[in-house]
Design an enzyme around this catalytic site. Structure first.
Site, PDB file in Angstrom:
ATOM      1  N   ARG A 138      -4.496   3.805   4.457  1.00 41.64           N
ATOM      2  CA  ARG A 138      -3.750   4.479   3.408  1.00 41.64           C
ATOM      3  C   ARG A 138      -4.150   3.930   2.045  1.00 41.64           C
ATOM      4  NH1 ARG A 138       0.611   4.873   5.587  1.00 41.64           N
ATOM      5  NH2 ARG A 138       1.718   5.877   3.863  1.00 41.64           N
ATOM      6  N   ALA A 161     -11.818   2.451   4.248  1.00 43.90           N
ATOM      7  CA  ALA A 161     -10.825   1.606   3.590  1.00 43.90           C
ATOM      8  C   ALA A 161      -9.971   2.392   2.604  1.00 43.90           C
ATOM      9  CB  ALA A 161     -11.530   0.446   2.889  1.00 43.90           C
ATOM     10  N   HIS A 162      -9.020   1.681   1.997  1.00 42.93           N
ATOM     11  CA  HIS A 162      -8.057   2.355   1.123  1.00 42.93           C
ATOM     12  C   HIS A 162      -8.720   2.950  -0.121  1.00 42.93           C
ATOM     13  CE1 HIS A 162      -7.039  -1.823  -0.869  1.00 42.93           C
ATOM     14  NE2 HIS A 162      -8.308  -1.514  -0.957  1.00 42.93           N
ATOM     15  N   ASN A 163      -8.191   4.122  -0.493  1.00 39.24           N
ATOM     16  CA  ASN A 163      -8.598   4.843  -1.706  1.00 39.24           C
ATOM     17  C   ASN A 163     -10.006   5.413  -1.650  1.00 39.24           C
ATOM     18  OD1 ASN A 163      -6.697   2.352  -2.946  1.00 39.24           O
ATOM     19  ND2 ASN A 163      -6.152   4.420  -3.556  1.00 39.24           N
ATOM     20  N   GLN A 216       0.866  -1.185   0.000  1.00 34.34           N
ATOM     21  CA  GLN A 216       0.000   0.000   0.000  1.00 34.34           C
ATOM     22  C   GLN A 216       0.902   1.234   0.000  1.00 34.34           C
ATOM     23  OE1 GLN A 216      -3.765  -0.708   0.268  1.00 34.34           O
ATOM     24  NE2 GLN A 216      -2.608  -2.431  -0.576  1.00 34.34           N
TER      25      GLN A 216
END
Length: 352
Positions: free
Chosen positions: A219, A240-242, A199
């Site tokens: 991240r 969560a990511h993004n 990540q």
């Protein structure tokens, strides 16, 4: 605890309120209508509490003009009592103000930048390349990872964790146990075995954001996870990511946002709402509690899913009927075909 005392005149001037009553009456605290005493300020925002107005002992009450009739106590008349209460509450906040300086037990990397006006508490760790801006407060045991940045006026309660490459804007409040920049849940499957995906993105948080206790913001896998200006996040939220969250959106406790979802501006997500990944919510969407959002929302408005609470015996009957819906649908479709065949003439036209 420091006690603040203000006259009703002071409060009226600060709020731009119309004062009905004694301008010199002193207020030193806040309380509900039921519990307030003669030196405390209360407010009436919800009509269901109007029954308490006639018997309150409050030194003064924030209320609308239409609620003033028949009230014999001191009143501060405002268009929005709850908003006025929110604004004046900071005058009576007993939260300790940490002095500027670095506690001797803190560990600060040689190349980290800590503004002289910042307060760094006991056992704080600030890693290489991190930047701590003016007026920032870092509570005890906070961890600030490499190259992370905290903007002017930030306030981090004890035990907040920022991993590396997390950028936090100005005047951001982060409560205890929150973790920003943890690794997103990214794995590729190779013949039944999960292979971890690095990540490599970060987290970017805008100005005037508040993040609740034990909330986690992962991240990004490649680009940063983005939290807009003025966003308010309650306790125990998972982002969560993004994920991208638009300006001034608010989320109540236990919301879960799956990866790469995009939430617009001025949205409200009530407690326990869940979003699947890779969908979008447009601006000005309100999602009611415990709703599971499984597709994008393109029109502003309120959305719900699930069933409301009912007595258990009734719910079991409803659940049993739901299980029968597929069979009922097939039987209805067959009946419609038979009716259609009977009502049509030999040439296929309707007898009617």
């Amino acid at each position: 605890m420091t006690t603040t005392s203000l006259t009703l005149g002071d409060l009226a001037d600060a709020l731009g309120a119309d004062l009905v009553g004694a301008r010199g009456h002193v207020i030193d605290g806040l309380a509900t209508l039921q519990e307030a005493g003669p030196s405390q300020l209360s407010f009436l925002a919800n009509p269901q509490y109007r029954k308490h107005l006639a018997v309150t002992r409050a030194g003064a009450v924030l209320l609308k003009r239409e609620d003033l009739q028949g009230f014999e106590g001191n009143a501060l008349v405002v268009p929005d009592p709850y908003l006025a209460y929110a604004r004046i509450s900071h005058r009576f906040d007993p939260k300790p103000r940490a002095p500027a300086g670095v506690h001797p037990s803190a560990v600060i990397a040689a190349d980290a930048q800590v503004d002289a006006s910042a307060s760094v508490g006991p056992f704080v760790v600030v890693e290489s390349g991190a930047i701590i801006g003016p007026g920032v407060t870092l509570g005890a045991h906070c961890f600030i990872g490499a190259r992370s940045v905290i903007g002017e006026g930030g306030w981090l309660a004890p035990r907040v964790t920022l991993y590396h490459d997390v950028r936090v804007g100005k005047r951001v409040v982060i409560q205890s146990g929150a973790v920003l920049g943890g690794e997103g849940f990214g794995f590729a499957n190779e013949k039944g075995v999960w292979q971890k995906i690095a990540q490599v993105g970060g987290v970017t948080v805008g100005d005037d954001v508040e993040i609740g206790v034990n909330t986690a913001i992962d991240r990004g896998a490649l680009a940063d996870t983005l939290i807009g200006n003025g966003v308010k996040l309650d306790n125990q939220i998972q982002i969560a990511h993004n994920v991208q969250v638009g300006d001034h959106t608010a989320m109540a406790a236990c919301v879960g946002i799956s990866g790469s979802s995009k939430i617009g501006r001025h949205c409200m997500l009530a407690g326990g709402v869940g979003l699947v990944g890779h969908i979008e919510l447009c601006d000005n969407v309100f999602v009611t509690g415990m709703t599971m959002v499984t597709r994008s929302i393109t029109e502003p408005g309120a959305y719900s899913s699930g069933t409301a609470m009912q007595p258990a015996a009734e719910w079991r009957k409803s659940a049993a009927r739901i299980r029968q819906l597929d069979d009922m649908y097939r039987r209805l479709a067959q009946a419609e075909k038979r009716i259609e065949a009977v009502t049509q003439g030999p040439d296929g036209s309707s007898d009617g």
